[in-house]
Design an enzyme around this catalytic site. Sequence first.
Site, PDB file in Angstrom:
ATOM      1  CB  SER A 170      -0.885  -0.002   1.252  1.00  0.00           C
ATOM      2  OG  SER A 170      -1.549   1.235   1.422  1.00  0.00           O
ATOM      3  CE1 TYR A 195      -4.402  -2.667   5.140  1.00  0.00           C
ATOM      4  CE2 TYR A 195      -3.306  -0.648   4.447  1.00  0.00           C
ATOM      5  CZ  TYR A 195      -3.893  -1.861   4.137  1.00  0.00           C
ATOM      6  OH  TYR A 195      -3.964  -2.272   2.819  1.00  0.00           O
TER       7      TYR A 195
END
Length: 274
Positions: free
Chosen positions: A133, A146
């Site tokens: 990401s 995350y």
Amino acid sequence: MTRSILITGCSSGIGYDAAHVLHDRGWQVFAACRKPEDCARLKAEGLNSPLIDYEKPETIEQGLGEVLTATGGTLDALFNNGAYAIPGAVEDLPTNGLRQIFEANFFGYHTLTRAVIPVMRAQGKGRIIQCSSVLGFAAMPWRGAYNSTKYALEGLTDTLRIEMKDTPIHVILIEPGPITTKIRENSIPHFEKWIDTAASARASQYAALKDRLYKDTGKDTFELPPRSVTDKLILALNAPNPRPRYYVTTATHIVGTLKRLLPTRMLDKVLGRG
């Protein structure tokens, strides 16, 4: 010859799109999900769908075993994709919550990756592709759980890529920005399980976060459909000499540039707006 790929996290979003597109292109696709009902749904759609839950190592072993039985012991590519989030401030995140998300977003990836490396060594080729990401190299607030799993994934993958340079195995990162998926919806049970907003020193600040989680606020700036990730996955699978990294979305390119150019405190101000 038909090429084979194991993709995790295929119940929806990125994994679902990638599985169907590659299947339509003639790949032997194994579209893994962590819930039996999702596996059954994908099988009804014509896909092979082994049960793999990153938080349960026995399912990784069993699921990969099913894949290798079906292929005769080979596997051309692995796309580690399944992941979830626990929204909330780091100071409100219990350590056990962090442990649990690392099982799903990091340790499970590592377990499956280690299991396929001997297969790829033996066959003399292979590609290991990790879905990271923009949050794997640039942190944003309220996403500490995350962020940390993706930062860890980037470090482990970079190391593995360097170590595997004397083998015929390519190790690749795909780094999406905002993609239209169910990640917010899927994060709600984890948020409610682990984050006690009422007891938080930041209780009043959670209103905006809850709006993002529980209300349809529309698309984020620069948000793209899952197909944009699939397109980069196809490049990573087909390039004779694939890149170490593939950025997806304008946001990832912008943040990547700012990361190189801005001092840390200035970057913090930019990303701190959330």
